[in-house]
Each structure stands twice: as C-alpha cells, then as structure tokens.
Design an enzyme around this catalytic site. Structure first.
Site, PDB file in Angstrom:
ATOM      1  N   HIS A  38      52.588  -5.390 -41.774  1.00 33.44           N
ATOM      2  CA  HIS A  38      52.488  -6.685 -41.092  1.00 33.44           C
ATOM      3  C   HIS A  38      51.104  -7.313 -41.328  1.00 33.44           C
ATOM      4  CE1 HIS A  38      55.370  -4.513 -38.239  1.00 33.44           C
ATOM      5  NE2 HIS A  38      56.083  -5.566 -38.615  1.00 33.44           N
ATOM      6  N   GLY A 148      58.005  -9.932 -45.703  1.00 35.02           N
ATOM      7  CA  GLY A 148      57.796  -8.762 -46.545  1.00 35.02           C
ATOM      8  C   GLY A 148      58.971  -8.516 -47.476  1.00 35.02           C
TER       9      GLY A 148
HETATM   10  P1  AMP Z   1      59.540  -6.666 -38.481  1.00 31.92           P
HETATM   11  O1  AMP Z   1      58.498  -6.638 -37.412  1.00 31.92           O
HETATM   12  O2  AMP Z   1      60.038  -5.325 -38.869  1.00 31.92           O
HETATM   13  O3  AMP Z   1      60.629  -7.671 -38.188  1.00 31.92           O
HETATM   14  O4  AMP Z   1      58.821  -7.199 -39.782  1.00 31.92           O
HETATM   15  C1  AMP Z   1      58.120  -8.424 -39.775  1.00 31.92           C
HETATM   16  C2  AMP Z   1      57.767  -8.791 -41.180  1.00 31.92           C
HETATM   17  O5  AMP Z   1      56.942  -7.781 -41.742  1.00 31.92           O
HETATM   18  C3  AMP Z   1      58.991  -8.897 -42.080  1.00 31.92           C
HETATM   19  O6  AMP Z   1      58.827 -10.006 -42.951  1.00 31.92           O
HETATM   20  C4  AMP Z   1      58.959  -7.598 -42.819  1.00 31.92           C
HETATM   21  O7  AMP Z   1      59.577  -7.665 -44.094  1.00 31.92           O
HETATM   22  C5  AMP Z   1      57.476  -7.369 -42.972  1.00 31.92           C
HETATM   23  N1  AMP Z   1      57.198  -5.959 -43.219  1.00 31.92           N
HETATM   24  C6  AMP Z   1      57.640  -4.897 -42.502  1.00 31.92           C
HETATM   25  N2  AMP Z   1      57.247  -3.746 -43.073  1.00 31.92           N
HETATM   26  C7  AMP Z   1      56.558  -4.091 -44.186  1.00 31.92           C
HETATM   27  C8  AMP Z   1      55.912  -3.348 -45.227  1.00 31.92           C
HETATM   28  N3  AMP Z   1      55.894  -2.014 -45.231  1.00 31.92           N
HETATM   29  N4  AMP Z   1      55.310  -4.033 -46.218  1.00 31.92           N
HETATM   30  C9  AMP Z   1      55.335  -5.386 -46.243  1.00 31.92           C
HETATM   31  N5  AMP Z   1      55.918  -6.143 -45.293  1.00 31.92           N
HETATM   32  C10 AMP Z   1      56.528  -5.512 -44.290  1.00 31.92           C
END
Ligand code: AMP
Length: 279
Positions: A38, A148
């Site tokens: 994030h 991401g």
């Molecule tokens: P989430 O909180 O899981 O909904 O993720 C929020 C954002 O962070 C989304 O756009 C995810 O794709 C991105 N994200 C989560 N994990 C990763 C990672 N390991 N590398 C890059 N982006 C990430």
C-alpha cells in the site's frame, strides 16, 4: 499527524479547495491494515500528484463471505502512523453508513473482464468493488488513482469502468511488492500461522517456474498442471485456479504473441491467497 476525514461533505470541501488552487489530486483506495505494498502506491501518488488522499474503507459490499468481513484486520492507528511517514495529505476513512446511507440502491456492474476467475468464485465481489471505487472517485474528486497489480483482475475491472463511464480519472497500476521470499504482500498474510507462513511462498515460486517454462516454448497446459501439483505438494490445502489469460481482456490465452498473465488463487491453512505474474 495526517488528518482523518470521516464525512463525504468534508472530503469534497477539502478536495475542492486543493483543486481550486490548481492541485492534482491523487487517491489510493485501500481497506487498511496497511503494508509496504500500500505504501508503495502512496509514494507513487506523492511523486506524481500535488495532494494525496489514502482512503481506508473495509467495503462490506465486496465481501461475499460474512466471516471474511468480520475477520478483516482493522488497524487504523497503525495505518495513520505509517501514512504519516509517507507524508500523505489526508486519510479518508468513512463509516459504512456514510458510504451506504439508508435507501442506497445503485450498483455498478462490469461484465466481461469481471466475470471469470475471482468474479466466478466470489459472486458480487467485483460489483462491490466497482460500486465503491466509482463512489470514492466522486467523493474525493480524484484526478489520478493508484491500484496494485497484485489484484490484476481488479485493476482491469477499474480500467474498464473508468473508460465505460467516462470518469475523469487516470488509473495507475503499480508493481506488486513482495516479501524477500517472493510472497506477495497482503493484509491477509497476517492470518498465516507459523505452519502456513513458510509454505505460502511456494505459490509464487511455482508460478515463476511455470512462466519460465512457457516462455521457453513449453506446453502451457502442462506447465499449469505442474504448477498446481507443486503448490499442493508444498503444503497448500487447495488450488482454486492457475490460469493463463490475455493480460488485458482476461480471456483465455490464445497464443504467445500478445501480453499474457498467469493468475492463481490457492489456500493454505484457511487463508486464501491470490497472485499473478506476466508471462
Ligand atoms: P486492499 O487494501 O487489499 O484493498 O488493497 C488496496 C490497494 O493496494 C489495491 O490497489 C491493491 O492492489 C494494492 N496492493 C495490495 N497489496 C499489494 C502489493 N503487495 N503490492 C502492490 N500493491 C498492493
């Protein structure tokens, strides 16, 4: 400390002020329990925008499993401390009733790219994602939004909806951030117990080996079957899919002449992990 905004009215007022002064507003939508993945999005936004908002909202509409929603980690204070180190301008963390007030009756539903893989296994998930992302763009007046590649299908769904609905937001897809052993960072990794954690990197390792084999001219179906067998042999309890798809449309891969993506979902010790890599 970074200001935490709770209401749509205040969020829009703040964003309007920034935009009136000519600022480009970057938004990073998250569900909190922040990690380096994030933060990499927040840093990319900081580098390219005048003002950066990180949204933290555990969106009930995108959980098809009530238990998963209940168990989703909530760590707002720690998240705020991490975001202060990046220097974001605001955290937007509304309550569910602020986002979905009484009488809420609209959904954004993307077909095509949202249908296979996660869409097939988690009914309603991408409708929930598409609806909340559309709303978050409206609430924050985002000019640019950072997602991401870790959630590749989600990134394709968001790209599709922004194009289809003519939303004035530029979507940026950022590389997956991994642990040193290759495991893609995820808020769900915190749920891996001491027996499962050493097993978890086997997913990425097997996918990487399969991608290498395919790129070298090996048979794709054989490589995917081998990948699945390796993941199970390493100690995963189940593999939901390992597939090779067109990177943009997510239709089944036809040949190696266009960008392909290998996508997988598998569970270890009751924790469902997803990952994807270019082929
Ligand atoms: P989430 O909180 O899981 O909904 O993720 C929020 C954002 O962070 C989304 O756009 C995810 O794709 C991105 N994200 C989560 N994990 C990763 C990672 N390991 N590398 C890059 N982006 C990430």
């Amino acid at each position: 400390m970074t200001p935490i905004i709770r209401t749509v009215a205040e969020m829009r007022q703040v964003a309007r002020g920034w935009k009136a002064a000519g600022g480009v507003v970057g938004v990073v939508p998250t569900m909190g329990a922040l990690h380096e993945g994030h933060l990499s999005l927040a840093r990319a936004a900081k580098a390219e925008c005048d003002r950066v908002i990180v949204t933290i909202f555990v969106n009930p509409k995108q959980f098809n499993n009530p238990d998963d929603l209940l168990k989703y980690p909530r760590t707002e204070q720690a998240d705020a401390a991490l975001l202060a180190t990046v220097g974001v301008d605001a955290i937007f963390a509304p309550l569910p009733e602020e986002v979905y007030p009484d009488g809420f009756a609209t959904a954004v539903s993307v077909s095509g790219v949202a249908e296979p893989l996660e869409g097939a296994l988690r009914p309603g998930h991408f409708d929930g994602v598409a609806t909340v992302v559309t709303k978050l763009f409206g609430m924050t007046l985002a000019d640019r939004a950072y997602f991401g590649q870790k959630d590749w299908q989600q990134l394709r769904v968001v790209n599709r909806l922004v194009r289809d609905l003519n939303l004035p937001v530029w979507i940026v897809g950022c590389e997956t951030v991994r642990e040193a052993d290759g495991l893609a960072m995820s808020s769900r990794n915190a749920r891996l117990d001491t027996a499962s954690r050493p097993v978890a990197p086997a997913l990425y390792a097997a996918m990487t080996a399969a991608a290498r084999y395919i790129r070298a001219g090996g048979d794709a179906a054989q490589a995917l079957a081998q990948c699945q067998a390796q993941v199970l042999a390493a100690g995963f309890t189940s593999v939901e899919y390992v597939e090779l798809r067109d990177a943009a449309s997510l239709e089944p891969a036809q040949g190696l002449d266009r960008p392909l993506r290998m996508l997988a979902a598998a569970s270890v010790g009751n924790v469902r992990l997803i990952d994807n890599i270019p082929v």
